[in-house]
Design an enzyme around this catalytic site. Structure first.
Site, short mmCIF file in Angstrom:
data_model
loop_
_atom_site.label_atom_id
_atom_site.label_comp_id
_atom_site.label_asym_id
_atom_site.label_seq_id
_atom_site.Cartn_x
_atom_site.Cartn_y
_atom_site.Cartn_z
N PRO A 1 0.83 -1.21 0.00
CG PRO A 1 -0.71 -1.57 1.68
CD PRO A 1 0.60 -2.05 1.19
CB CYS B 1 -0.10 7.14 1.80
SG CYS B 1 -0.76 6.14 3.14
CB ALA C 1 -3.46 3.64 4.57
CD GLN D 1 -2.35 -0.52 4.77
OE1 GLN D 1 -2.22 0.67 4.52
NE2 GLN D 1 -1.32 -1.31 5.12
CE1 TYR E 1 -0.74 6.80 10.30
CE2 TYR E 1 -0.25 4.83 9.04
CZ TYR E 1 -0.13 6.19 9.22
OH TYR E 1 0.59 6.95 8.33
NE ARG F 1 2.40 -3.09 5.62
CZ ARG F 1 3.05 -2.40 4.68
NH1 ARG F 1 3.04 -1.08 4.69
NH2 ARG F 1 3.69 -3.03 3.72
CG LEU G 1 15.32 0.05 1.76
CD1 LEU G 1 16.52 0.51 2.57
CD2 LEU G 1 15.24 0.82 0.45
N GLY H 1 7.35 -1.22 -2.43
CA GLY H 1 6.64 0.04 -2.59
C GLY H 1 7.35 0.97 -3.54
NE ARG H 2 9.82 5.18 0.28
CZ ARG H 2 10.39 5.91 1.23
NH1 ARG H 2 11.65 6.31 1.10
NH2 ARG H 2 9.72 6.24 2.31
#
Length: 364
Positions: free
Chosen positions: A24, A26, A60, A102, A190, A236, A306, A328-329
């Site tokens: 996920p 954002c 999210a 998510q 969160y 998660r 990573l 992700g990235r």
């Protein structure tokens, strides 16, 4: 060769075509502040499905308006939002990927300025957004603020019950929108993570103190979501707060085991986010956390953090440290990461399966 990374994985009744998934991400891109996903989300998430991901998990997504991280988050607390998500899901499916979402409540980390607000709406603020600009009162297990943010209101029993019900209602809407699985967000500082960690949960009632009490809302949420839907349920976790006296990987393994009994199917193991901490970031730095939870909790896990190279991801799966890889990235830098990884691993069968017909001239 046939790679472990591109072998299918069955989670409950769902078979994913490979084990390279999209975490996920954002986006803070709902300009209208109504929680309805836009064309940005269609193209952003659809590109990863086109690029060969086995599973694409949407960002999210708030289960209540006050659960949004920022006013520009996506939501799934009403039917208009679910209807808009269905268009995104349909495209992901058309490319052969599974679609997940998510489900999230930000708790004390809600109502903040979006990270790149200055370029979108001229914001200059950081931290909690005041009511005068569209912010709201945040809630948490205890009236303990995240560093630099406003102090939240402590939830009462009814507020806790309402939050659990909101997750279940959101799960129902998600399945109605066509999502193949849902992920309960209990990480990154969160709301659910705030209950888990003694650094943010100072309650002395049935929701605080012992591990069983601090985990109660997570287990209640998993049970409520499982009762609401038949699809796979992921959770998660942040495996550690990276702070002495906080949440750690051994507690995570125990609560993951309890969550499996409560109806969850697989655990997405990240870390941090509850308090400001020094994190030893490096290639695959969270993989040992995932491996610990998998071994000690005897639960299936996905590793994230990573993981950027094909051989690195293949080794994680092949060695049994994790059952799936979330990136992700890396996906943002290369929306065709799965195609690149299949080629790097020499998995010709996977490449033949994943490359869209329109792109075949670029690969073969």
């Amino acid at each position: 060769m046939t790679s472990a990374l591109f072998s299918p994985l069955t989670v409950r009744s769902l078979t994913l075509r490979n084990r390279l998934w999209v975490a996920p991400l954002c986006e803070y891109s709902v300009i209208e502040r109504d929680g309805v996903p836009t064309d940005w989300h269609l193209v952003h998430l659809g590109s990863f499905a086109r690029g060969g991901a086995g599973l694409v998990i949407a960002e999210a997504t708030a289960v209540t308006p006050e659960g949004r991280i920022s006013p520009h988050d996506t939501g799934i607390w009403n039917d208009a939002q679910a209807d808009a998500w269905s268009r995104v899901v349909d495209f992901i499916h058309s490319q052969g990927s599974a679609a997940g979402i998510q489900l999230a409540h930000a708790g004390r980390k809600a109502s903040i300025y979006p990270e790149w607000g200055e370029t979108r709406e001229g914001y200059s603020g950081r931290g909690t957004m005041p009511a005068s600009e569209g912010g709201w009162q945040t809630v948490a297990p205890s009236a303990v603020a995240f560093d630099g943010y406003d102090t939240p209101a402590a939830l009462d029993e009814q507020g806790i019950a309402d939050a659990v019900a909101a997750f279940a209602d959101a799960a129902r809407r998600s399945v109605a929108a066509g999502f193949d699985l849902v992920e309960v967000h209990a990480a990154h500082g969160y709301l659910l993570h705030q209950f888990l960690s003694p650094l943010s949960n100072t309650r002395d009632d049935a929701w605080g103190g012992s591990l069983e009490n601090r985990a109660r809302i997570v287990l209640d949420t998993v049970r409520a979501v499982r009762a609401a839907v038949d699809v796979p349920v992921l959770v998660r976790f942040s495996a550690t707060d990276w702070t002495e006296g906080g949440w750690d990987e051994q507690q995570t393994a125990q609560v993951a085991a309890w969550s499996l009994e409560a109806g969850a199917d697989l655990f997405d193991i990240s870390s941090g986010g509850l308090v400001r901490a020094t994190i030893p970031v490096g290639p695959g730095y969270q993989v040992p956390l995932a491996a610990h939870v998998r071994s000690e909790g005897d639960v299936p896990v996905a590793a994230v953090g990573l993981i950027t190279e094909a051989e690195q991801a293949e080794q994680i799966i092949e060695s049994g440290q994790a059952d799936a890889i979330l990136m992700g990235r890396k996906w943002m830098r290369d929306p065709h990461a799965a195609l690149s990884f299949a080629r790097d691993l020499g998995d010709e069968a996977a490449l033949q399966q994943l490359v869209p017909p329109q792109y075949r001239r670029a690969f073969f």
